[in-house]
Design a protein around this motif. Sequence first.
Motif, PDB file in Angstrom:
ATOM      1  N   LEU A 189       0.814  -1.224   0.000  1.00  0.00           N
ATOM      2  CA  LEU A 189       0.000   0.000   0.000  1.00  0.00           C
ATOM      3  C   LEU A 189       0.841   1.265   0.000  1.00  0.00           C
ATOM      4  CD1 LEU A 189      -2.760  -1.052   2.553  1.00  0.00           C
ATOM      5  CD2 LEU A 189      -2.991  -0.872   0.073  1.00  0.00           C
ATOM      6  N   GLY A 190       2.159   1.109  -0.030  1.00  0.00           N
ATOM      7  CA  GLY A 190       3.032   2.277  -0.047  1.00  0.00           C
ATOM      8  C   GLY A 190       3.203   2.938   1.307  1.00  0.00           C
ATOM      9  N   ILE A 191       2.860   2.247   2.374  1.00  0.00           N
ATOM     10  CA  ILE A 191       3.012   2.806   3.718  1.00  0.00           C
ATOM     11  C   ILE A 191       4.495   2.783   4.086  1.00  0.00           C
ATOM     12  CG2 ILE A 191       2.496   2.418   6.171  1.00  0.00           C
ATOM     13  CD1 ILE A 191      -0.225   1.301   5.196  1.00  0.00           C
ATOM     14  N   PRO A 192       5.045   3.872   4.582  1.00  0.00           N
ATOM     15  CA  PRO A 192       6.488   3.924   4.852  1.00  0.00           C
ATOM     16  C   PRO A 192       6.914   2.896   5.900  1.00  0.00           C
ATOM     17  CG  PRO A 192       5.502   6.118   4.957  1.00  0.00           C
ATOM     18  CD  PRO A 192       4.372   5.151   4.884  1.00  0.00           C
ATOM     19  N   LEU A 193       8.061   2.264   5.686  1.00  0.00           N
ATOM     20  CA  LEU A 193       8.626   1.373   6.689  1.00  0.00           C
ATOM     21  C   LEU A 193       9.307   2.162   7.802  1.00  0.00           C
ATOM     22  CD1 LEU A 193      10.123  -1.553   4.552  1.00  0.00           C
ATOM     23  CD2 LEU A 193       7.860  -1.341   5.594  1.00  0.00           C
ATOM     24  N   ASP A 194       9.698   3.379   7.522  1.00  0.00           N
ATOM     25  CA  ASP A 194      10.243   4.249   8.560  1.00  0.00           C
ATOM     26  C   ASP A 194       9.111   4.600   9.533  1.00  0.00           C
ATOM     27  OD1 ASP A 194      12.568   6.352   9.279  1.00  0.00           O
ATOM     28  OD2 ASP A 194      10.606   7.323   9.472  1.00  0.00           O
ATOM     29  N   ILE A 195       9.284   4.250  10.812  1.00  0.00           N
ATOM     30  CA  ILE A 195       8.196   4.380  11.768  1.00  0.00           C
ATOM     31  C   ILE A 195       7.810   5.838  11.996  1.00  0.00           C
ATOM     32  CG2 ILE A 195       7.524   4.005  14.177  1.00  0.00           C
ATOM     33  CD1 ILE A 195       7.347   1.567  12.336  1.00  0.00           C
ATOM     34  N   GLU A 196       8.752   6.748  12.018  1.00  0.00           N
ATOM     35  CA  GLU A 196       8.396   8.159  12.207  1.00  0.00           C
ATOM     36  C   GLU A 196       7.549   8.663  11.043  1.00  0.00           C
ATOM     37  OE1 GLU A 196      11.841  10.471  12.991  1.00  0.00           O
ATOM     38  OE2 GLU A 196      12.158   9.614  14.987  1.00  0.00           O
ATOM     39  N   GLN A 197       7.873   8.241   9.830  1.00  0.00           N
ATOM     40  CA  GLN A 197       7.056   8.628   8.677  1.00  0.00           C
ATOM     41  C   GLN A 197       5.680   7.964   8.731  1.00  0.00           C
ATOM     42  OE1 GLN A 197       9.081   8.064   4.928  1.00  0.00           O
ATOM     43  NE2 GLN A 197      11.012   8.850   5.724  1.00  0.00           N
ATOM     44  N   ALA A 198       5.639   6.701   9.171  1.00  0.00           N
ATOM     45  CA  ALA A 198       4.356   6.000   9.278  1.00  0.00           C
ATOM     46  C   ALA A 198       3.482   6.632  10.359  1.00  0.00           C
ATOM     47  CB  ALA A 198       4.595   4.519   9.582  1.00  0.00           C
ATOM     48  N   LEU A 199       4.085   7.096  11.450  1.00  0.00           N
ATOM     49  CA  LEU A 199       3.338   7.792  12.488  1.00  0.00           C
ATOM     50  C   LEU A 199       2.773   9.120  11.972  1.00  0.00           C
ATOM     51  CD1 LEU A 199       5.718   7.107  15.492  1.00  0.00           C
ATOM     52  CD2 LEU A 199       3.323   6.385  15.359  1.00  0.00           C
ATOM     53  N   ALA A 200       3.583   9.859  11.214  1.00  0.00           N
ATOM     54  CA  ALA A 200       3.106  11.116  10.631  1.00  0.00           C
ATOM     55  C   ALA A 200       1.937  10.865   9.686  1.00  0.00           C
ATOM     56  CB  ALA A 200       4.250  11.817   9.906  1.00  0.00           C
ATOM     57  N   LEU A 201       1.974   9.741   8.986  1.00  0.00           N
ATOM     58  CA  LEU A 201       0.897   9.394   8.048  1.00  0.00           C
ATOM     59  C   LEU A 201      -0.437   9.239   8.782  1.00  0.00           C
ATOM     60  CD1 LEU A 201       0.011   8.596   5.166  1.00  0.00           C
ATOM     61  CD2 LEU A 201       0.646   6.241   5.746  1.00  0.00           C
TER      62      LEU A 201
END
Length: 309
Positions: free
Chosen positions: A107-119
């Motif tokens: 789904l293109g969700i970032p593996l970087d957790i900080e980016q995934a949290l911002a999402l």
Amino acid sequence: MSPFDPGSPDRICILLNPGSGKQGDARLDETVHAFAQVHPDRVKVHELREAEAPDAAARAAVEDGYGTIVAAGGDGTIGAVADALHGTDARLGILPMGTFNFFARGLGIPLDIEQALALLLEGRARPVMVAEVNGKLFLNNASLGVYPAILEMREDVYRRWGRSQIAAYWSVLLTLVGFRRARTVRVVVDGKRRRRKTPLIFVAHSAYQLEEFGLDGADYIRNGAFAVFLAPDVGRWGLLKYAILLMGRSMTQNRDFELLHGHEVDVEGQGRWLVARDGEREKMRAPIRFRQRRDALQVITPDAREGAG
């Protein structure tokens, strides 16, 4: 008091699985807790206890008025939370903290957790189609035969050596060396019945996962069908050879597997069978029925893409 109404998508409950693969970084839990501390009126972290079921925790969060429920873990955790949310108005957020993270990556969700949290704060919920086997939801794949045995071995290897992709591949090799039983089954795809002796029936619902392993069938999934892989009865050494080809992205249709496709798949037989779905195992009574669910799941993604990934 929270300024957000009960059931509002702005109220976020993160279900954190402390036993997930963590992408090899145990500090990710600290990052999640720090995020909640920055947004105390909006975000709550619920750390799952050892025996606590993620689906039960997700239902409790919905009852408590959270509109966005976040699965922080691997595909097994995400699948359990998704099963609880399907059919509700709640949105699913994902923090990919597992070993492979196929669903999130598709789904293109970032593996970087900080980016995934911002999402979670910035992204929009999009409809994502999911599937089921005997009424139980799955996101990436479900299977019968040698693969559930591989998962059983994998958990034992993880307990001994920790979670990693190398440990996962090693469990595959150990299982195949000791595997001895192919099974004669009747496979019905969109009404057409076939009789096969096979050690593995693998029903794929993730185009991304197939492409990741260099397998055909992704276009069938994008068009709303299942891709169904039947392994030939080649014995354990033949299966070991195929595992090596798969890891090398060198599997070839018709030579190494039979590929079918359709919207409804039934595996006919008697008794209870061990079925794997997104890394989790359970016994199911035959016939084993694979179906597309009619209602999409609302998942927070970084763009407008749709489908199962």
